[in-house]
Design a protein around this motif. Structure first.
Motif, short mmCIF file in Angstrom:
data_model
loop_
_atom_site.label_atom_id
_atom_site.label_comp_id
_atom_site.label_asym_id
_atom_site.label_seq_id
_atom_site.Cartn_x
_atom_site.Cartn_y
_atom_site.Cartn_z
N PRO A 7 8.51 7.34 -10.54
CA PRO A 7 8.69 6.25 -9.56
C PRO A 7 7.61 5.18 -9.70
O PRO A 7 7.90 3.98 -9.59
CB PRO A 7 8.60 6.96 -8.21
N GLY A 8 6.39 5.58 -9.98
CA GLY A 8 5.30 4.62 -10.15
C GLY A 8 5.53 3.67 -11.31
O GLY A 8 5.30 2.48 -11.21
N HIS A 50 3.89 -9.08 0.63
CA HIS A 50 4.79 -8.18 1.36
C HIS A 50 4.09 -7.27 2.36
O HIS A 50 4.71 -6.36 2.91
CB HIS A 50 5.62 -7.37 0.35
N LYS A 51 2.81 -7.53 2.58
CA LYS A 51 2.04 -6.80 3.60
C LYS A 51 2.12 -5.27 3.42
O LYS A 51 2.42 -4.53 4.35
CB LYS A 51 2.48 -7.21 5.00
N ILE A 52 1.86 -4.87 2.20
CA ILE A 52 1.78 -3.43 1.89
C ILE A 52 0.33 -3.14 1.54
O ILE A 52 -0.28 -3.86 0.76
CB ILE A 52 2.72 -3.06 0.72
N SER A 53 -0.22 -2.11 2.13
CA SER A 53 -1.62 -1.77 1.93
C SER A 53 -1.94 -1.58 0.44
O SER A 53 -1.15 -1.02 -0.32
CB SER A 53 -1.92 -0.50 2.72
N ALA A 54 -3.13 -2.02 0.06
CA ALA A 54 -3.59 -1.90 -1.33
C ALA A 54 -3.63 -0.44 -1.76
O ALA A 54 -3.18 -0.09 -2.85
CB ALA A 54 -4.96 -2.55 -1.48
N ASN A 60 0.41 9.31 -4.92
CA ASN A 60 1.10 9.59 -3.65
C ASN A 60 2.59 9.45 -3.89
O ASN A 60 3.04 8.51 -4.54
CB ASN A 60 0.68 8.59 -2.57
N PRO A 61 3.38 10.37 -3.36
CA PRO A 61 4.83 10.28 -3.57
C PRO A 61 5.41 9.06 -2.86
O PRO A 61 4.98 8.70 -1.76
CB PRO A 61 5.37 11.58 -2.97
N GLY A 113 -1.51 3.95 -4.87
CA GLY A 113 -1.12 5.36 -4.91
C GLY A 113 0.29 5.55 -5.43
O GLY A 113 0.56 6.46 -6.22
N TRP A 114 1.21 4.69 -5.00
CA TRP A 114 2.59 4.78 -5.47
C TRP A 114 2.68 4.46 -6.96
O TRP A 114 3.33 5.18 -7.71
CB TRP A 114 3.49 3.81 -4.70
#
Length: 79
Positions: A10-11, A33-37, A48-49, A42-43
């Motif tokens: 997925p990454g 898109h206001k997604i944490s760094a 991180n899954p 991690g993704w």
């Protein structure tokens, strides 16, 4: 565009989709898109899954940037 290698995780798929959407840096994607760094890193690094909720959020973000993909492709490489 020709994909040079198989995108097995997925990454890898997330990173490739981000680049295909024309966003070359994680930082730009995070801000836009206001997604944490830490979450995005991690993704992308498969530390991180990528949950279905996270995948839906990414798919909507990519859609806003003109790239259409499915949650199934992003999470499992199918579809």
């Amino acid at each position: 565009m020709r994909v040079e290698k198989t995108l097995n995780t997925p990454g890898e798929r997330l990173r490739r989709a981000r680049m295909l959407a024309g966003i070359t840096t994680r930082r730009e994607f995070e801000i836009r898109h206001k997604i944490s760094a830490n979450t995005l890193q991690g993704w992308e690094q498969d530390k991180n899954p990528l949950s279905e909720k996270g995948a839906r959020r990414v798919v909507e973000a990519l859609k806003a940037d003109g790239l259409f993909c499915s949650v199934e492709w992003l999470t499992h490489g199918t579809g």
